[in-house]
Enzyme design. Structure first.
Site, mmCIF file in Angstrom:
data_model
loop_
_atom_site.group_PDB
_atom_site.id
_atom_site.type_symbol
_atom_site.label_atom_id
_atom_site.label_comp_id
_atom_site.label_asym_id
_atom_site.label_seq_id
_atom_site.Cartn_x
_atom_site.Cartn_y
_atom_site.Cartn_z
ATOM 1 N N LEU A 124 50.960 16.673 -29.023
ATOM 2 C CA LEU A 124 50.957 15.192 -29.368
ATOM 3 C C LEU A 124 51.801 14.485 -28.212
ATOM 4 O O LEU A 124 52.024 13.257 -28.072
ATOM 5 C CB LEU A 124 51.634 14.571 -30.617
ATOM 6 C CG LEU A 124 50.848 15.208 -31.638
ATOM 7 C CD1 LEU A 124 51.652 14.896 -33.031
ATOM 8 C CD2 LEU A 124 49.180 14.895 -31.619
ATOM 9 N N GLY A 125 51.830 15.226 -26.962
ATOM 10 C CA GLY A 125 52.512 14.286 -25.717
ATOM 11 C C GLY A 125 53.800 14.283 -26.079
ATOM 12 O O GLY A 125 54.389 13.303 -25.345
ATOM 13 N N SER A 126 54.903 14.802 -26.754
ATOM 14 C CA SER A 126 56.210 14.553 -26.736
ATOM 15 C C SER A 126 57.148 14.379 -25.351
ATOM 16 O O SER A 126 57.779 13.610 -25.165
ATOM 17 C CB SER A 126 56.796 15.255 -27.800
ATOM 18 O OG SER A 126 56.699 16.830 -27.379
ATOM 19 N N ASP A 171 48.641 13.081 -20.172
ATOM 20 C CA ASP A 171 49.655 12.685 -21.100
ATOM 21 C C ASP A 171 50.566 11.698 -20.408
ATOM 22 O O ASP A 171 50.907 10.524 -21.433
ATOM 23 C CB ASP A 171 50.446 13.955 -21.475
ATOM 24 C CG ASP A 171 49.974 14.713 -22.397
ATOM 25 O OD1 ASP A 171 48.633 14.884 -22.535
ATOM 26 O OD2 ASP A 171 50.751 15.434 -23.043
HETATM 27 O O1 PMV Z 1 48.320 20.686 -26.123
HETATM 28 P P1 PMV Z 1 48.265 19.403 -24.864
HETATM 29 O O2 PMV Z 1 48.453 18.166 -25.532
HETATM 30 O O3 PMV Z 1 49.179 19.849 -23.859
HETATM 31 O O4 PMV Z 1 46.784 19.531 -24.311
HETATM 32 C C1 PMV Z 1 46.495 20.473 -23.576
HETATM 33 C C2 PMV Z 1 45.060 20.041 -22.801
HETATM 34 C C3 PMV Z 1 44.211 21.334 -22.165
HETATM 35 O O5 PMV Z 1 43.203 20.419 -21.733
HETATM 36 C C4 PMV Z 1 43.846 22.309 -22.997
HETATM 37 C C5 PMV Z 1 45.060 21.604 -20.594
HETATM 38 C C6 PMV Z 1 45.075 20.658 -19.695
HETATM 39 O O6 PMV Z 1 46.027 20.804 -18.852
HETATM 40 O O7 PMV Z 1 44.415 19.819 -19.710
#
Ligand code: PMV
Length: 335
Positions: A124-126, A171
């Site tokens: 969730l991007g904490s 994020d």
């Molecule tokens: O789990 P999160 O929110 O860090 O998302 C990872 C997203 C991916 O596309 C799987 C990896 C990335 O670095 O974009």
């Protein structure tokens, strides 16, 4: 940049979900992260000396306290794993370095207090929210207000360093700007969006992002139809962008369902994620999908009513569910 007199500042920044496009974004397809109404708040006060003291609270849904002194001395008093503390410390240290650099005050010392209602390590991007809020507050405490583009870029540099080059701009850009954003490689844009009634289901766990990304990469090189699936996600995202502009929530939900199916085909769902997705759909959610790397962690559903949140709370796969609508504000400054 604008200068002001202050030695204490508080900023907060939101977490995020992926409406569409995780994993495919790694291969240059567009993705649409959305900021959610769950925030990390960081208060920063300058010190007489050049030390850094950080205390962090409520970094998970259950809440716990992490307190440690400086970047070198002191044993942290914690009831969470050392890795988690080291990770949190790495992000805060990196953010403070960026603020020192922005204000051209390389030896400034700070007391930093982090409070977050974003579950840690759940996709969730904490970490991005903590980094954005910390840079913003620390720079302001040194008298410098960063514009949002520079803030997003500095926050990305921190994630890039802490995550050894394995970071996308998604994020940090989303947390800084708020709302729905479109990310494709280094190209980041804010979008206009209808109000999105997100409901999140959290299984209490987390997937291993590195392993999941490698798994997709391997599948993609072995099977043409896996590579086609990644491209199909890109096509779906483009369609989703049009749907978002039209404000058609029903259609957005259908596309989320489809996106989940494509992610499952790439092997990044899990039993608990699938079961939360089905609990949400059966409760009448407009659509539901995993969000982030997968393998465990969170799903996101769209539902204007309380039915999905209630159904998720009764689902054995779900440890916690909560509403977190689309948050159109990015970083917020408190005086
Ligand atoms: O789990 P999160 O929110 O860090 O998302 C990872 C997203 C991916 O596309 C799987 C990896 C990335 O670095 O974009």
């Amino acid at each position: 940049m604008r200068h002001q007199q202050s030695d204490m500042a508080t900023s907060n920044a939101p977490g995020k979900v992926y409406l569409f496009g995780e994993h495919a974004v790694v291969y240059g397809e567009p993705a649409v992260p959305c900021a959610i109404e769950r925030r990390a708040t960081v208060t920063v006060e300058t010190r007489e000396d050049s030390r850094l003291r950080v205390s962090a609270q409520d970094l998970s849904l259950d809440g716990f306290t992490v307190e440690y002194d400086g970047t070198t001395a002191g044993q942290p008093e914690v009831d969470v794993t050392e890795e988690l503390v080291e990770a949190a410390m790495g992000y805060v240290d990196g953010a403070i370095e960026q603020a020192r650099d922005a204000a051209d005050e390389p030896t400034a010392g700070f007391d930093v207090t982090v409070e977050s209602s974003i579950p840690l390590g759940a996709g969730l991007g904490s970490s991005a929210a903590v980094v954005v809020a910390t840079i913003d507050a620390a720079a302001r405490a040194l008298g410098v207000t960063l514009d949002r583009e520079e803030l997003a870029d500095r926050a990305y540099q921190v994630e890039y360093e802490v995550q050894a080059g394995q970071a996308s701009r998604a994020d940090t850009f989303c947390s800084t700007m708020g709302g729905a954003v479109r990310v494709e490689d280094d190209d980041c844009q804010t979008l206009s969006s209808p109000d999105l009634p997100f409901v999140i289901g959290y299984d209490g766990g987390a997937g291993d992002t590195g392993a999941l990304v490698s798994g997709v990469r391997a599948l993609k090189s072995e099977y043409d139809f896996a590579a086609d699936t990644v491209e199909s996600i890109g096509d779906l995202v483009e369609q989703g962008l049009e749907t978002l502009e039209d404000g058609d929530i029903e259609e957005l939900g259908r596309l989320m369902d489809f996106n989940h199916g494509l992610l499952a085909a790439l092997g990044v769902s899990s039993r608990s994620l699938d079961s939360m997705v089905w609990a949400a759909r059966e409760a009448g959610a407009t659509g539901a999908k995993l969000t982030g790397a997968g393998g465990g962690g969170c799903i996101v559903a769209l539902d204007e009513t309380d039915a999905t949140e209630t159904a998720l709370n009764y689902s054995p796969a779900c440890e916690e569910s909560f509403r977190a609508r689309l948050d159109t504000d990015g970083v917020r400054r408190e005086e």
